[in-house]
Design an enzyme around this catalytic site. Structure first.
Site, PDB file in Angstrom:
ATOM      1  N   GLU A   1      -3.950   0.994 -10.668  1.00  0.00           N
ATOM      2  CA  GLU A   1      -3.486   1.013  -9.276  1.00  0.00           C
ATOM      3  C   GLU A   1      -3.175   2.425  -8.789  1.00  0.00           C
ATOM      4  O   GLU A   1      -2.110   2.703  -8.239  1.00  0.00           O
ATOM      5  CB  GLU A   1      -2.260   0.106  -9.119  1.00  0.00           C
ATOM      6  CG  GLU A   1      -2.079  -0.365  -7.700  1.00  0.00           C
ATOM      7  CD  GLU A   1      -1.191  -1.601  -7.594  1.00  0.00           C
ATOM      8  OE1 GLU A   1      -1.606  -2.538  -6.939  1.00  0.00           O
ATOM      9  OE2 GLU A   1      -0.097  -1.599  -8.174  1.00  0.00           O
TER      10      GLU A   1
ATOM     11  N   GLU B   1      -6.126 -16.334  -0.572  1.00  0.00           N
ATOM     12  CA  GLU B   1      -6.684 -15.198  -1.331  1.00  0.00           C
ATOM     13  C   GLU B   1      -8.219 -15.213  -1.255  1.00  0.00           C
ATOM     14  O   GLU B   1      -8.849 -14.159  -1.175  1.00  0.00           O
ATOM     15  CB  GLU B   1      -6.217 -15.233  -2.791  1.00  0.00           C
ATOM     16  CG  GLU B   1      -4.715 -15.060  -2.985  1.00  0.00           C
ATOM     17  CD  GLU B   1      -4.183 -13.647  -2.720  1.00  0.00           C
ATOM     18  OE1 GLU B   1      -4.980 -12.697  -2.559  1.00  0.00           O
ATOM     19  OE2 GLU B   1      -2.946 -13.496  -2.659  1.00  0.00           O
TER      20      GLU B   1
ATOM     21  N   ARG C   1      -7.259  -0.046  -5.849  1.00  0.00           N
ATOM     22  CA  ARG C   1      -6.680  -1.384  -6.010  1.00  0.00           C
ATOM     23  C   ARG C   1      -5.859  -1.811  -4.805  1.00  0.00           C
ATOM     24  O   ARG C   1      -5.618  -2.998  -4.601  1.00  0.00           O
ATOM     25  CB  ARG C   1      -5.778  -1.421  -7.245  1.00  0.00           C
ATOM     26  CG  ARG C   1      -6.330  -2.249  -8.370  1.00  0.00           C
ATOM     27  CD  ARG C   1      -5.180  -2.698  -9.265  1.00  0.00           C
ATOM     28  NE  ARG C   1      -5.696  -3.165 -10.512  1.00  0.00           N
ATOM     29  CZ  ARG C   1      -5.162  -4.163 -11.203  1.00  0.00           C
ATOM     30  NH1 ARG C   1      -4.091  -4.783 -10.779  1.00  0.00           N
ATOM     31  NH2 ARG C   1      -5.687  -4.537 -12.331  1.00  0.00           N
TER      32      ARG C   1
ATOM     33  N   HIS D   1       2.419 -18.684  -0.633  1.00  0.00           N
ATOM     34  CA  HIS D   1       2.025 -17.272  -0.631  1.00  0.00           C
ATOM     35  C   HIS D   1       0.680 -17.042   0.087  1.00  0.00           C
ATOM     36  O   HIS D   1       0.567 -16.193   0.970  1.00  0.00           O
ATOM     37  CB  HIS D   1       1.965 -16.743  -2.062  1.00  0.00           C
ATOM     38  CG  HIS D   1       1.468 -15.333  -2.140  1.00  0.00           C
ATOM     39  ND1 HIS D   1       2.199 -14.259  -1.664  1.00  0.00           N
ATOM     40  CD2 HIS D   1       0.292 -14.817  -2.600  1.00  0.00           C
ATOM     41  CE1 HIS D   1       1.508 -13.146  -1.835  1.00  0.00           C
ATOM     42  NE2 HIS D   1       0.353 -13.458  -2.408  1.00  0.00           N
TER      43      HIS D   1
ATOM     44  N   ASN E   1      -4.397  -5.718  -1.565  1.00  0.00           N
ATOM     45  CA  ASN E   1      -3.211  -6.098  -0.792  1.00  0.00           C
ATOM     46  C   ASN E   1      -3.541  -6.402   0.667  1.00  0.00           C
ATOM     47  O   ASN E   1      -2.632  -6.478   1.496  1.00  0.00           O
ATOM     48  CB  ASN E   1      -2.146  -4.998  -0.866  1.00  0.00           C
ATOM     49  CG  ASN E   1      -1.535  -4.942  -2.241  1.00  0.00           C
ATOM     50  OD1 ASN E   1      -1.240  -5.970  -2.830  1.00  0.00           O
ATOM     51  ND2 ASN E   1      -1.377  -3.750  -2.766  1.00  0.00           N
TER      52      ASN E   1
ATOM     53  N   ARG F   1       4.594  -5.310 -30.112  1.00  0.00           N
ATOM     54  CA  ARG F   1       4.011  -4.206 -29.326  1.00  0.00           C
ATOM     55  C   ARG F   1       2.606  -4.531 -28.810  1.00  0.00           C
ATOM     56  O   ARG F   1       1.806  -3.635 -28.554  1.00  0.00           O
ATOM     57  CB  ARG F   1       3.990  -2.901 -30.121  1.00  0.00           C
ATOM     58  CG  ARG F   1       5.385  -2.461 -30.529  1.00  0.00           C
ATOM     59  CD  ARG F   1       5.396  -1.052 -31.069  1.00  0.00           C
ATOM     60  NE  ARG F   1       6.757  -0.681 -31.411  1.00  0.00           N
ATOM     61  CZ  ARG F   1       7.327  -0.937 -32.577  1.00  0.00           C
ATOM     62  NH1 ARG F   1       6.643  -1.559 -33.519  1.00  0.00           N
ATOM     63  NH2 ARG F   1       8.560  -0.588 -32.805  1.00  0.00           N
TER      64      ARG F   1
ATOM     65  N   HIS G   1       4.403 -10.344   2.495  1.00  0.00           N
ATOM     66  CA  HIS G   1       5.621 -10.041   1.732  1.00  0.00           C
ATOM     67  C   HIS G   1       6.833  -9.989   2.655  1.00  0.00           C
ATOM     68  O   HIS G   1       7.923 -10.432   2.286  1.00  0.00           O
ATOM     69  CB  HIS G   1       5.472  -8.722   0.963  1.00  0.00           C
ATOM     70  CG  HIS G   1       4.506  -8.818  -0.171  1.00  0.00           C
ATOM     71  ND1 HIS G   1       3.786  -7.744  -0.626  1.00  0.00           N
ATOM     72  CD2 HIS G   1       4.121  -9.877  -0.945  1.00  0.00           C
ATOM     73  CE1 HIS G   1       3.001  -8.144  -1.639  1.00  0.00           C
ATOM     74  NE2 HIS G   1       3.191  -9.423  -1.841  1.00  0.00           N
TER      75      HIS G   1
ATOM     76  N   LYS H   1      -2.273  -6.891 -14.707  1.00  0.00           N
ATOM     77  CA  LYS H   1      -0.880  -6.664 -14.319  1.00  0.00           C
ATOM     78  C   LYS H   1      -0.083  -7.884 -14.763  1.00  0.00           C
ATOM     79  O   LYS H   1      -0.353  -9.004 -14.317  1.00  0.00           O
ATOM     80  CB  LYS H   1      -0.758  -6.468 -12.803  1.00  0.00           C
ATOM     81  CG  LYS H   1      -1.274  -5.123 -12.354  1.00  0.00           C
ATOM     82  CD  LYS H   1      -0.654  -4.663 -11.051  1.00  0.00           C
ATOM     83  CE  LYS H   1      -1.178  -5.403  -9.865  1.00  0.00           C
ATOM     84  NZ  LYS H   1      -0.677  -4.884  -8.586  1.00  0.00           N
TER      85      LYS H   1
ATOM     86  N   HIS I   1      -1.266  -8.537   2.736  1.00  0.00           N
ATOM     87  CA  HIS I   1      -0.051  -8.782   1.962  1.00  0.00           C
ATOM     88  C   HIS I   1       1.204  -8.110   2.523  1.00  0.00           C
ATOM     89  O   HIS I   1       2.306  -8.526   2.187  1.00  0.00           O
ATOM     90  CB  HIS I   1      -0.248  -8.347   0.502  1.00  0.00           C
ATOM     91  CG  HIS I   1      -1.051  -9.344  -0.289  1.00  0.00           C
ATOM     92  ND1 HIS I   1      -2.367  -9.649   0.016  1.00  0.00           N
ATOM     93  CD2 HIS I   1      -0.738 -10.119  -1.357  1.00  0.00           C
ATOM     94  CE1 HIS I   1      -2.822 -10.547  -0.848  1.00  0.00           C
ATOM     95  NE2 HIS I   1      -1.858 -10.858  -1.676  1.00  0.00           N
TER      96      HIS I   1
ATOM     97  N   LYS J   1     -12.916  -8.808  -7.465  1.00  0.00           N
ATOM     98  CA  LYS J   1     -11.685  -8.370  -8.146  1.00  0.00           C
ATOM     99  C   LYS J   1     -12.039  -7.543  -9.383  1.00  0.00           C
ATOM    100  O   LYS J   1     -11.431  -6.495  -9.646  1.00  0.00           O
ATOM    101  CB  LYS J   1     -10.835  -9.586  -8.539  1.00  0.00           C
ATOM    102  CG  LYS J   1      -9.625  -9.208  -9.374  1.00  0.00           C
ATOM    103  CD  LYS J   1      -8.309  -9.361  -8.706  1.00  0.00           C
ATOM    104  CE  LYS J   1      -7.197  -8.692  -9.489  1.00  0.00           C
ATOM    105  NZ  LYS J   1      -5.885  -9.230  -9.236  1.00  0.00           N
TER     106      LYS J   1
HETATM  107  N1  GLY Z   1      -2.559  -9.994 -12.849  1.00  0.00           N
HETATM  108  C1  GLY Z   1      -3.038  -9.722 -11.559  1.00  0.00           C
HETATM  109  C2  GLY Z   1      -3.597  -8.360 -11.423  1.00  0.00           C
HETATM  110  O1  GLY Z   1      -3.675  -7.619 -12.367  1.00  0.00           O
HETATM  111  O2  GLY Z   1      -3.995  -7.988 -10.328  1.00  0.00           O
END
Ligand code: GLY
Length: 339
Positions: A218, A174, A222, A245, A226, A110, A233, A132, A229, A208
């Site tokens: 998000e 990026e 956040r 990418h 993008n 966990r 995508h 993320k 993007h 960032k």
């Molecule tokens: N792991 C990438 C982010 O959290 O944006």
């Protein structure tokens, strides 16, 4: 060496940037840990020294490796080796490794602590920071995951010198993005690390970190990460084009600038500034040959970040922000400028 704080109260951490900072890893491992699982790939030419008993778990290359079965495999190896909740995962690699290693850390017992040692430019400025984590399903990318923050991130800029050219260029896409989200110095010509140095990486990391601190889950801000993007995508979904990418993000940034100009949000001079930054990093601004505008416009509508109709992150008088309900003719006309 620059140290950037990601300010998230009890989940806050530091990002260490600079040549040779991988040597700090031993000091960053929590003192109560007894074992370290190093998740990495055969193709990564770096060994790290966490200063504790180490289990190395090698994962396959490529986005397709990011699967639930791989996470199960990592967790089973840690179980067999006797890892407890007090132990630590260290992900050494690019975005695939930090995503999958971070997600394994999020779910093992966990949740155990993890540290990212980002070996690619894209991971150093983006993928390794923010919490993320996740894997893909056959039905789509990153559909299973968790917000699980690392306890530290290491961005050793010496590692950038060994990157394959296309991988490096992908990271530059990026980096180019951050020029429009905040203040990033132009790279000094002829810097030994290539087109970016530790000052450029740390400027990107600071932007960032600030965005993540303002919107960890998000909920709004956040979305600016993008920038470029939506088209990227769509290109990636439309077919197998010879674009990494970050290169697709570069085309997406050029596109977002054109859409913003057609909507009267930015001037022609600002579009030229976008083209200048992309050109300084030798990044593409043109759509790949044979890409059909109708297909791209259809994919925009299906983008999972679409809110009301097509949503694009666009530059404008208030800076970069999400814009909804854009006239489809504007979207089509802007595609026509990407040559
Ligand atoms: N792991 C990438 C982010 O959290 O944006």
């Amino acid at each position: 060496m620059p140290v950037i704080d990601v300010e998230l109260r009890d989940r806050g951490y530091q990002v260490h940037v600079g040549p040779g900072v991988r040597e700090l890893l031993g000091e960053l491992i929590p003192t109560d840990a007894k074992r370290v699982a190093v998740v990495t790939q055969e193709s990564i030419p770096w060994n790290v020294d966490p200063g504790l008993a180490q289990l190395t778990i090698t994962v396959p290359d490529g986005e397709s490796a990011k699967s639930m079965s791989l996470v199960e495999d990592i967790c089973r190896k840690m179980t067999v080796a006797g890892f407890t909740r007090a132990d630590v995962v260290v992900a050494v690699g690019g975005g695939v490794v930090t995503d999958v290693g971070g997600f394994a850390a999020a779910v093992y017992h966990r949740g155990v602590r993890f540290i990212n040692v980002a070996t690619t430019l894209l991971a150093q400025v983006d993928a390794a920071i923010g919490g993320k984590t996740g894997v893909n399903l056959l039905e789509g990318k990153n559909l299973v995951g968790a917000f699980w923050q690392p306890t530290a991130v290491v961005c050793d800029t010496e590692m950038l010198a060994t990157l394959p050219v296309r991988e490096y260029r992908s990271g530059l896409g990026e980096v180019a993005k951050y020029h429009f989200l905040g203040s990033v110095p132009d790279a000094p010509a002829g810097s030994p690390e290539g087109k970016v140095n530790a000052d450029v990486v740390s400027a990107c990391v600071q932007i960032k970190a600030d965005v993540v601190a303002a919107d960890e889950r998000e909920g709004g801000r956040r979305a600016i990460l993008n920038y470029g993007h939506t088209l990227a995508h769509a290109i990636e979904t439309a077919g197998e084009y010879d674009l990494r990418h970050g290169e697709a993000v570069a085309v997406g940034i050029a596109y977002a600038a054109e859409v913003a100009r057609l909507l009267g949000r930015i001037s022609e001079a600002r579009v030229m500034e976008h083209r200048r930054v992309l050109g300084a990093y030798d990044l593409p601004c043109a759509l790949p040959e044979g890409l059909d505008a109708d297909r791209l416009l259809d994919l925009f509508k299906r983008d999972k970040k679409a809110i009301e109709g097509v949503t694009l992150v666009l530059d404008g008088p208030n800076g970069v922000e999400p814009v909804t309900g854009i006239d489809p003719q504007v979207l089509r006309d802007a595609l026509g400028t990407l040559r």
